[in-house]
Motif scaffolding. Structure first.
Motif, PDB file in Angstrom:
ATOM      1  N   PHE A 183       1.593  19.064  31.164  1.00 25.13           N
ATOM      2  CA  PHE A 183       1.980  17.722  31.588  1.00 25.13           C
ATOM      3  C   PHE A 183       2.541  16.920  30.418  1.00 25.13           C
ATOM      4  O   PHE A 183       3.588  16.263  30.539  1.00 25.13           O
TER       5      PHE A 183
ATOM      6  N   ARG B  17       5.422  14.073  38.258  1.00 29.65           N
ATOM      7  CA  ARG B  17       4.740  14.160  39.554  1.00 29.65           C
ATOM      8  C   ARG B  17       4.624  15.609  40.004  1.00 29.65           C
ATOM      9  O   ARG B  17       3.592  16.016  40.558  1.00 29.65           O
TER      10      ARG B  17
ATOM     11  N   SER C 163      -2.755  20.199  41.345  1.00 34.08           N
ATOM     12  CA  SER C 163      -3.588  19.951  42.522  1.00 34.08           C
ATOM     13  C   SER C 163      -3.563  21.139  43.466  1.00 34.08           C
ATOM     14  O   SER C 163      -4.594  21.550  44.001  1.00 34.08           O
TER      15      SER C 163
ATOM     16  N   GLN D 256       1.713  17.342  38.435  1.00 29.03           N
ATOM     17  CA  GLN D 256       0.464  16.923  39.073  1.00 29.03           C
ATOM     18  C   GLN D 256       0.263  17.626  40.409  1.00 29.03           C
ATOM     19  O   GLN D 256      -0.858  18.035  40.748  1.00 29.03           O
TER      20      GLN D 256
END
Length: 219
Positions: free
Chosen positions: A142, A155, A162, A158
């Motif tokens: 990241f 994004r 997830s 992320q």
């Protein structure tokens, strides 16, 4: 009495969520199925409001997808090998795009923060602290992609993390651990290449890492 009422309220909510989740795991609700709030409410003999809240919770767990004016739809709850490969390809693309922007814009690269993160990765892998290693690896990724200064790219990282955390099965989740030593070595090589402004070498190393993951996936 107030404490008891609070406990009942909390566990009643959890019960509703568990009942819905059970439908996914039992196969009664399949990928692509539309979830009708009214039908679920009638089945559980409750109002539609708690059903809506339970569905929102399941969306957070990435078991369903909610679209405006279309309601909730069941999505893939476990990660297939093809889906994992797609995520790896996305990681490769975002990382290489970051390096390309650094090259085109002649952005200065300060490797010290990443050397510190790499040292931490090595420590976690040596101590077999598996969860910490995977978390630190995504944090490294990241922070690296942030150098591109693109919120859309951030994004995506992320979303990938997830997806991996919630959907990857055991045989997929162990891959970063199986390849930890090789990954740590290649990350060090990438940092060296970038400090020397050897962008092509850095891109090649990125491709090498991803290729090793893909090969290991099908073993």
């Amino acid at each position: 009495m107030r404490g008891e009422a609070k406990w009942r309220k909390k566990h009643t909510k959890n019960w509703r969520i568990l009942r819905l989740r059970k439908k996914f795991l039992s196969g009664k609700l399949r990928v692509g199925d539309h979830i009708a709030e009214s039908s679920i409410a009638n089945e559980l003999n409750i109002s539609r409001t708690p059903v809506r809240r339970a569905i929102a919770r399941l969306e957070a767990e990435q078991l369903v997808e909610i679209k405006v004016n279309r309601g909730a739809t069941v999505i893939e709850s476990s990660m297939s090998l093809n889906h994992f490969i797609s995520l790896l390809e996305m990681v490769e693309m975002l990382t290489i795009q970051t390096i390309t922007k650094m090259e085109n814009k002649r952005l200065p690269f300060y490797d010290a923060p990443f050397r510190e993160k790499l040292t931490q990765l090595v420590e976690y892998s040596n101590k077999r602290q598996d969860e910490k290693y995977v978390k630190a690896l995504f944090d490294y990724l990241f922070e690296f992609v942030r150098l591109m200064q693109n919120s859309y790219a951030n994004r995506w990282i992320q979303v990938i993390e997830s997806d991996f955390d919630l959907k990857a099965q055991k045989e997929i989740k162990v891959l970063p651990l199986l390849l930890a030593n090789e990954t740590n070595h290649e990350l060090g090589e990438i940092l060296t290449a970038l400090t020397e402004s050897n962008y092509e070498a850095a891109k090649t190393k990125v491709k090498d890492i991803i290729n090793k993951f893909i090969v290991q996936t099908f073993r």
